[in-house]
Write a protein that holds these residues in place. Structure first.
Motif, PDB file in Angstrom:
ATOM      1  N   UNK A 143       2.487  12.246   0.676  1.00 13.76           N
ATOM      2  CA  UNK A 143       1.514  11.163   0.827  1.00 13.76           C
ATOM      3  C   UNK A 143       0.209  11.691   1.381  1.00 13.76           C
ATOM      4  N   UNK A 144      -0.879  10.980   1.129  1.00 10.36           N
ATOM      5  CA  UNK A 144      -2.181  11.391   1.654  1.00 10.36           C
ATOM      6  C   UNK A 144      -2.939  10.170   2.188  1.00 10.36           C
ATOM      7  N   UNK A 150      -7.852   3.647   7.984  1.00  6.94           N
ATOM      8  CA  UNK A 150      -7.249   4.341   6.845  1.00  6.94           C
ATOM      9  C   UNK A 150      -5.746   4.077   6.814  1.00  6.94           C
ATOM     10  N   UNK A 151      -5.139   4.346   5.667  1.00 11.32           N
ATOM     11  CA  UNK A 151      -3.700   4.180   5.505  1.00 11.32           C
ATOM     12  C   UNK A 151      -3.145   5.328   4.663  1.00 11.32           C
ATOM     13  N   UNK A 152      -1.827   5.543   4.805  1.00 13.73           N
ATOM     14  CA  UNK A 152      -1.168   6.598   4.048  1.00 13.73           C
ATOM     15  C   UNK A 152       0.208   6.117   3.596  1.00 13.73           C
ATOM     16  N   UNK A 187      16.835   9.314  -6.429  1.00 14.79           N
ATOM     17  CA  UNK A 187      17.052   7.862  -6.412  1.00 14.79           C
ATOM     18  C   UNK A 187      17.925   7.405  -5.252  1.00 14.79           C
ATOM     19  N   UNK A 188      18.856   8.257  -4.829  1.00 11.54           N
ATOM     20  CA  UNK A 188      19.739   7.896  -3.723  1.00 11.54           C
ATOM     21  C   UNK A 188      19.156   8.242  -2.352  1.00 11.54           C
ATOM     22  N   UNK A 189      18.022   8.948  -2.294  1.00  9.62           N
ATOM     23  CA  UNK A 189      17.464   9.331  -0.988  1.00  9.62           C
ATOM     24  C   UNK A 189      16.036   8.850  -0.751  1.00  9.62           C
ATOM     25  N   UNK A 190      15.345   8.389  -1.762  1.00  9.18           N
ATOM     26  CA  UNK A 190      13.925   8.040  -1.635  1.00  9.18           C
ATOM     27  C   UNK A 190      13.710   6.811  -0.755  1.00  9.18           C
ATOM     28  N   UNK A 191      12.839   6.929   0.221  1.00  5.26           N
ATOM     29  CA  UNK A 191      12.384   5.783   1.017  1.00  5.26           C
ATOM     30  C   UNK A 191      10.866   5.840   1.108  1.00  5.26           C
ATOM     31  N   UNK A 192      10.271   4.704   1.405  1.00  9.04           N
ATOM     32  CA  UNK A 192       8.812   4.602   1.478  1.00  9.04           C
ATOM     33  C   UNK A 192       8.414   4.064   2.833  1.00  9.04           C
ATOM     34  N   UNK A 193       7.325   4.603   3.370  1.00  4.59           N
ATOM     35  CA  UNK A 193       6.748   4.032   4.585  1.00  4.59           C
ATOM     36  C   UNK A 193       5.229   4.066   4.452  1.00  4.59           C
ATOM     37  N   UNK A 194       4.591   3.159   5.162  1.00  5.61           N
ATOM     38  CA  UNK A 194       3.137   3.073   5.152  1.00  5.61           C
ATOM     39  C   UNK A 194       2.654   3.335   6.578  1.00  5.61           C
ATOM     40  N   UNK A 195       1.787   4.308   6.740  1.00  4.77           N
ATOM     41  CA  UNK A 195       1.184   4.599   8.037  1.00  4.77           C
ATOM     42  C   UNK A 195      -0.223   4.003   8.022  1.00  4.77           C
ATOM     43  N   UNK A 196      -0.521   3.160   8.991  1.00  3.86           N
ATOM     44  CA  UNK A 196      -1.838   2.525   9.069  1.00  3.86           C
ATOM     45  C   UNK A 196      -2.509   2.978  10.353  1.00  3.86           C
ATOM     46  N   UNK A 197      -3.668   3.586  10.220  1.00  6.45           N
ATOM     47  CA  UNK A 197      -4.454   4.046  11.351  1.00  6.45           C
ATOM     48  C   UNK A 197      -5.632   3.081  11.492  1.00  6.45           C
ATOM     49  N   UNK A 198      -5.480   2.107  12.374  1.00  6.45           N
ATOM     50  CA  UNK A 198      -6.478   1.050  12.513  1.00  6.45           C
ATOM     51  C   UNK A 198      -7.783   1.597  13.086  1.00  6.45           C
ATOM     52  N   UNK A 199      -7.678   2.508  14.050  1.00  6.65           N
ATOM     53  CA  UNK A 199      -8.872   3.083  14.683  1.00  6.65           C
ATOM     54  C   UNK A 199      -9.807   3.727  13.669  1.00  6.65           C
ATOM     55  N   UNK A 200      -9.222   4.491  12.732  1.00  8.46           N
ATOM     56  CA  UNK A 200     -10.021   5.230  11.752  1.00  8.46           C
ATOM     57  C   UNK A 200     -10.102   4.527  10.400  1.00  8.46           C
TER      58      UNK A 200
END
Length: 182
Positions: free
Chosen positions: A92-93, A79-81, A64-77
């Protein structure tokens, strides 16, 4: 246009790292104690499981004290992760997105009566993906605007209940260029 975009939460405050380290250290000692004193019997196994409970609780607090979230978006292909970071560990996948439709920014009430602004990417007629959450309207809106520009899709301002409106992105470009954003 960027082919890859990363939308990320702010890093955790530095004061949370020692607290997380303390919880992870406690969990390690509890686990070592439980393993050291293990007995190979049914009663011993049940005792071992009971000793693991505080270990699991400590790990949960550490996460709970270390969790962060990020979203990777690959526009060319197309898809997102979504990626969750717990210290150096990333989970993440990749998922494929078809038919981008629009980006929306709306506010969601929280339990304490305040609001948090969410940025969602809508695709395939009625599916959406939560990209970002922020308590600052301006930051959330700029993230939504930037993503809608990169994907060349519309932006919906849904921050006022029952008064949704499509954003004139040319006006917003002028506001951003002039530095006057309210």
């Amino acid at each position: 246009m960027k082919s890859k975009t990363i939308i990320s939460e702010s890093p955790r405050p530095i004061w949370q790292m020692p607290i997380a380290a303390l919880f992870f250290t406690m969990a390690t000692f509890i686990l070592l104690f439980a393993l050291y004193d293990i007995q190979l019997s049914e009663k011993g196994f049940i005792l071992f499981l009971h000793r693991l409970e505080p270990c699991i609780i400590s790990v949960s607090f550490g996460i709970g004290f270390t969790l962060t979230k990020s979203i990777h978006i690959d526009i060319e292909n197309s898809r997102f992760r979504p990626t969750y970071h717990i210290g150096p560990v990333k989970i993440g996948s990749w998922q494929t997105i078809k038919n981008y439709q629009y980006v929306s920014v709306f506010h969601q009430p929280t339990v304490d009566g305040n609001y948090v602004f969410e940025v969602n990417l809508w695709y395939d007629n009625n599916k959406h993906f939560e990209l970002y959450e922020e308590d600052n309207y301006k930051e959330a809106f700029l993230i939504g605007f930037e993503l809608s520009e990169q994907l060349n899709i519309d932006l919906l301002d849904a921050t006022e209940p029952n008064n949704f409106k499509w954003v004139n992105k040319e006006e917003w470009k002028a506001k951003i260029a002039s530095g006057v954003i309210n």
